[in-house]
Design a protein around this motif. Structure first.
Motif, PDB file in Angstrom:
ATOM      1  N   SER A  45     -16.359   0.990  -2.002  1.00  0.00           N
ATOM      2  CA  SER A  45     -14.898   1.588  -2.865  1.00  0.00           C
ATOM      3  C   SER A  45     -14.726   2.918  -2.216  1.00  0.00           C
ATOM      4  CB  SER A  45     -15.253   1.435  -4.271  1.00  0.00           C
ATOM      5  OG  SER A  45     -14.046   2.171  -4.844  1.00  0.00           O
ATOM      6  N   TYR A  46     -13.468   3.003  -1.222  1.00  0.00           N
ATOM      7  CA  TYR A  46     -13.022   4.229  -0.894  1.00  0.00           C
ATOM      8  C   TYR A  46     -12.349   4.904  -1.912  1.00  0.00           C
ATOM      9  CZ  TYR A  46     -13.718   2.825   3.901  1.00  0.00           C
ATOM     10  OH  TYR A  46     -14.416   2.184   5.017  1.00  0.00           O
ATOM     11  N   ILE A  47     -11.820   4.190  -2.820  1.00  0.00           N
ATOM     12  CA  ILE A  47     -10.991   4.715  -4.191  1.00  0.00           C
ATOM     13  C   ILE A  47     -11.903   5.474  -5.020  1.00  0.00           C
ATOM     14  CG2 ILE A  47      -9.686   4.382  -6.161  1.00  0.00           C
ATOM     15  CD1 ILE A  47      -8.493   3.656  -3.364  1.00  0.00           C
ATOM     16  N   ARG A  48     -13.109   5.050  -5.272  1.00  0.00           N
ATOM     17  CA  ARG A  48     -14.097   5.429  -6.459  1.00  0.00           C
ATOM     18  C   ARG A  48     -14.617   7.029  -6.294  1.00  0.00           C
ATOM     19  NH1 ARG A  48     -18.299   1.305  -6.738  1.00  0.00           N
ATOM     20  NH2 ARG A  48     -16.445   0.560  -7.807  1.00  0.00           N
ATOM     21  N   GLU A  49     -14.365   7.538  -4.945  1.00  0.00           N
ATOM     22  CA  GLU A  49     -14.450   8.962  -4.558  1.00  0.00           C
ATOM     23  C   GLU A  49     -13.616   9.772  -5.182  1.00  0.00           C
ATOM     24  OE1 GLU A  49     -14.136  11.713  -0.500  1.00  0.00           O
ATOM     25  OE2 GLU A  49     -15.419   9.683  -0.311  1.00  0.00           O
ATOM     26  N   ALA A  50     -12.211   9.300  -5.657  1.00  0.00           N
ATOM     27  CA  ALA A  50     -11.431  10.102  -6.089  1.00  0.00           C
ATOM     28  C   ALA A  50     -11.334   9.773  -7.837  1.00  0.00           C
ATOM     29  CB  ALA A  50      -9.992   9.818  -5.509  1.00  0.00           C
ATOM     30  N   CYS A  51     -12.364   9.135  -8.318  1.00  0.00           N
ATOM     31  CA  CYS A  51     -12.385   8.361  -9.731  1.00  0.00           C
ATOM     32  C   CYS A  51     -13.432   9.153 -10.445  1.00  0.00           C
ATOM     33  CB  CYS A  51     -12.246   7.059  -9.806  1.00  0.00           C
ATOM     34  SG  CYS A  51     -10.937   6.210  -8.980  1.00  0.00           S
ATOM     35  N   PHE A  52     -13.228   9.524 -11.827  1.00  0.00           N
ATOM     36  CA  PHE A  52     -14.284  10.125 -12.518  1.00  0.00           C
ATOM     37  C   PHE A  52     -15.011   8.843 -13.412  1.00  0.00           C
ATOM     38  CE2 PHE A  52     -10.836  10.120 -15.724  1.00  0.00           C
ATOM     39  CZ  PHE A  52     -11.264   9.870 -16.979  1.00  0.00           C
ATOM     40  N   GLU A  53     -14.429   7.756 -13.376  1.00  0.00           N
ATOM     41  CA  GLU A  53     -15.054   6.436 -13.814  1.00  0.00           C
ATOM     42  C   GLU A  53     -14.724   5.133 -13.442  1.00  0.00           C
ATOM     43  OE1 GLU A  53     -15.597   4.705 -18.361  1.00  0.00           O
ATOM     44  OE2 GLU A  53     -15.674   6.696 -18.112  1.00  0.00           O
ATOM     45  N   GLU A  78       0.730  -1.283  -0.078  1.00  0.00           N
ATOM     46  CA  GLU A  78       0.038  -0.095  -0.055  1.00  0.00           C
ATOM     47  C   GLU A  78       0.884   1.228   0.058  1.00  0.00           C
ATOM     48  OE1 GLU A  78      -3.795   1.569   2.414  1.00  0.00           O
ATOM     49  OE2 GLU A  78      -2.315   0.426   3.512  1.00  0.00           O
ATOM     50  N   GLY A  79       1.951   1.194   0.744  1.00  0.00           N
ATOM     51  CA  GLY A  79       2.621   2.477   0.888  1.00  0.00           C
ATOM     52  C   GLY A  79       3.382   2.677  -0.346  1.00  0.00           C
ATOM     53  N   VAL A  80       3.939   1.687  -1.163  1.00  0.00           N
ATOM     54  CA  VAL A  80       4.613   1.794  -2.485  1.00  0.00           C
ATOM     55  C   VAL A  80       3.652   2.675  -3.504  1.00  0.00           C
ATOM     56  CG1 VAL A  80       5.827   0.629  -4.141  1.00  0.00           C
ATOM     57  CG2 VAL A  80       5.995   0.157  -1.958  1.00  0.00           C
ATOM     58  N   LEU A  81       2.237   1.876  -3.450  1.00  0.00           N
ATOM     59  CA  LEU A  81       1.204   2.553  -4.223  1.00  0.00           C
ATOM     60  C   LEU A  81       1.019   3.924  -4.015  1.00  0.00           C
ATOM     61  CD1 LEU A  81      -1.006  -0.369  -4.424  1.00  0.00           C
ATOM     62  CD2 LEU A  81       0.221   0.380  -6.360  1.00  0.00           C
ATOM     63  N   VAL A  82       1.006   4.475  -2.749  1.00  0.00           N
ATOM     64  CA  VAL A  82       0.775   6.062  -2.174  1.00  0.00           C
ATOM     65  C   VAL A  82       2.027   6.856  -2.787  1.00  0.00           C
ATOM     66  CG1 VAL A  82       0.706   7.188  -0.055  1.00  0.00           C
ATOM     67  CG2 VAL A  82      -0.767   5.446  -0.223  1.00  0.00           C
ATOM     68  N   ASP A  83       3.126   6.217  -2.640  1.00  0.00           N
ATOM     69  CA  ASP A  83       4.477   6.935  -2.911  1.00  0.00           C
ATOM     70  C   ASP A  83       4.179   7.155  -4.469  1.00  0.00           C
ATOM     71  OD1 ASP A  83       5.450   6.975  -0.490  1.00  0.00           O
ATOM     72  OD2 ASP A  83       6.755   5.079  -0.684  1.00  0.00           O
ATOM     73  N   LYS A  84       3.996   5.818  -5.301  1.00  0.00           N
ATOM     74  CA  LYS A  84       3.901   6.048  -6.813  1.00  0.00           C
ATOM     75  C   LYS A  84       2.837   7.139  -7.168  1.00  0.00           C
ATOM     76  CE  LYS A  84       6.010   3.827  -9.556  1.00  0.00           C
ATOM     77  NZ  LYS A  84       7.075   4.605  -9.993  1.00  0.00           N
ATOM     78  N   TYR A 120      -7.268  -3.397  -1.847  1.00  0.00           N
ATOM     79  CA  TYR A 120      -7.327  -1.939  -1.008  1.00  0.00           C
ATOM     80  C   TYR A 120      -8.613  -1.122  -1.503  1.00  0.00           C
ATOM     81  CZ  TYR A 120      -2.381  -3.240  -0.155  1.00  0.00           C
ATOM     82  OH  TYR A 120      -1.177  -3.631   0.369  1.00  0.00           O
ATOM     83  N   THR A 121      -9.185  -1.541  -2.589  1.00  0.00           N
ATOM     84  CA  THR A 121     -10.218  -0.656  -2.852  1.00  0.00           C
ATOM     85  C   THR A 121     -11.214  -0.508  -1.593  1.00  0.00           C
ATOM     86  OG1 THR A 121     -10.330  -1.772  -5.179  1.00  0.00           O
ATOM     87  CG2 THR A 121     -12.422  -0.848  -4.281  1.00  0.00           C
ATOM     88  N   HIS A 122     -11.264  -1.716  -0.712  1.00  0.00           N
ATOM     89  CA  HIS A 122     -12.406  -1.765   0.087  1.00  0.00           C
ATOM     90  C   HIS A 122     -11.934  -1.256   1.450  1.00  0.00           C
ATOM     91  CE1 HIS A 122     -14.015  -3.801  -3.134  1.00  0.00           C
ATOM     92  NE2 HIS A 122     -12.887  -4.672  -2.837  1.00  0.00           N
ATOM     93  N   THR A 123     -10.585  -1.070   1.566  1.00  0.00           N
ATOM     94  CA  THR A 123      -9.897  -0.748   2.824  1.00  0.00           C
ATOM     95  C   THR A 123      -8.984   0.377   3.042  1.00  0.00           C
ATOM     96  OG1 THR A 123      -7.820  -2.003   2.074  1.00  0.00           O
ATOM     97  CG2 THR A 123      -9.815  -3.290   3.344  1.00  0.00           C
ATOM     98  N   SER A 124      -8.673   0.983   1.840  1.00  0.00           N
ATOM     99  CA  SER A 124      -7.562   1.959   1.790  1.00  0.00           C
ATOM    100  C   SER A 124      -7.927   3.442   1.585  1.00  0.00           C
ATOM    101  CB  SER A 124      -6.237   1.757   0.834  1.00  0.00           C
ATOM    102  OG  SER A 124      -5.326   2.785   1.057  1.00  0.00           O
ATOM    103  N   ILE A 125      -7.941   4.035   2.824  1.00  0.00           N
ATOM    104  CA  ILE A 125      -8.119   5.557   2.832  1.00  0.00           C
ATOM    105  C   ILE A 125      -7.072   6.309   2.484  1.00  0.00           C
ATOM    106  CG2 ILE A 125      -8.903   7.520   4.473  1.00  0.00           C
ATOM    107  CD1 ILE A 125     -10.651   5.453   5.737  1.00  0.00           C
ATOM    108  N   ALA A 126      -5.769   5.734   2.808  1.00  0.00           N
ATOM    109  CA  ALA A 126      -4.606   6.282   2.293  1.00  0.00           C
ATOM    110  C   ALA A 126      -4.417   6.258   0.943  1.00  0.00           C
ATOM    111  CB  ALA A 126      -3.325   5.291   2.816  1.00  0.00           C
ATOM    112  N   LEU A 127      -4.910   5.511   0.375  1.00  0.00           N
ATOM    113  CA  LEU A 127      -4.947   5.392  -1.394  1.00  0.00           C
ATOM    114  C   LEU A 127      -5.853   6.632  -1.895  1.00  0.00           C
ATOM    115  CD1 LEU A 127      -4.429   1.884  -2.527  1.00  0.00           C
ATOM    116  CD2 LEU A 127      -2.786   3.455  -2.508  1.00  0.00           C
ATOM    117  N   LEU A 128      -7.082   6.723  -1.226  1.00  0.00           N
ATOM    118  CA  LEU A 128      -7.834   7.597  -1.362  1.00  0.00           C
ATOM    119  C   LEU A 128      -7.373   9.082  -0.982  1.00  0.00           C
ATOM    120  CD1 LEU A 128     -10.782   9.085  -2.111  1.00  0.00           C
ATOM    121  CD2 LEU A 128     -11.231   8.396   0.421  1.00  0.00           C
TER     122      LEU A 128
END
Length: 159
Positions: free
Chosen positions: A123-131, A63-69, A87-95
């Motif tokens: 999906s926490y990630i979806r909030e930051a996605c346009f599609e 997860e941290g490597v993905l955040v860094d990228k 991580y879709t369902h768990t990661s607020i850090a990625l969001l």
């Protein structure tokens, strides 16, 4: 990382990120679509050639490597195609990382997540996605790249 460079001299960059949970070199079997990880990468690179864009791929199970990228993509890329796997369902850090860089993002999932377990419906990630592209198998990555190509064409026209 998927970097898209337009042949018209206008640079267009799209970052492709996948978590190891969903796309793995060793433990995810893509044979139902006659692809292994190397085949997936080739398919993405071929889509880049077809759309006159140069493509490279990055994936990590950390997860941290993905955040860094994602953070490294700031002011370097015009878009992110992201398969965050579990991580879709768990990661607020990625969001938070996606929101911080404000780079347009498309969420991609190989499976039809809406037909899976109840805990996968968030999906926490979806909030930051346009599609979001789900349930198309690995072809969903091609759809996401095509979506960015079309979006960039519209942006060029509106300038």
């Amino acid at each position: 990382i998927v970097d898209l460079y337009s042949s018209r001299g206008v640079e267009k960059h799209v970052s492709y990120l996948a978590s190891y949970d969903e796309i793995s070199k060793n433990n995810y079997n893509l044979s139902i679509e006659n692809y292994n990880y190397a085949g997936l990468v080739k398919m993405i690179e071929d889509k880049g050639k077809e759309t006159e864009n140069e493509i490279s791929v990055f994936q990590s199970n950390h997860e941290g490597v993905l955040v860094d990228k994602i953070q490294d993509a700031y002011q370097q890329f015009d878009g992110i195609v992201f398969n965050p796997g579990a991580y879709t369902h768990t990661s607020i850090a990625l969001l938070d990382a996606l929101k911080a860089v404000m780079i347009p993002c498309i969420e991609v999932h190989i499976s039809e997540v809406s037909k899976r377990e109840a805990y996968r419906q968030i999906s926490y990630i979806r909030e930051a996605c346009f599609e979001t592209v789900t349930g198309l198998g690995i072809k969903g990555y091609k759809v996401a790249i095509e979506t960015f190509v079309e979006r960039n064409k519209k942006d060029e026209v509106s300038l």
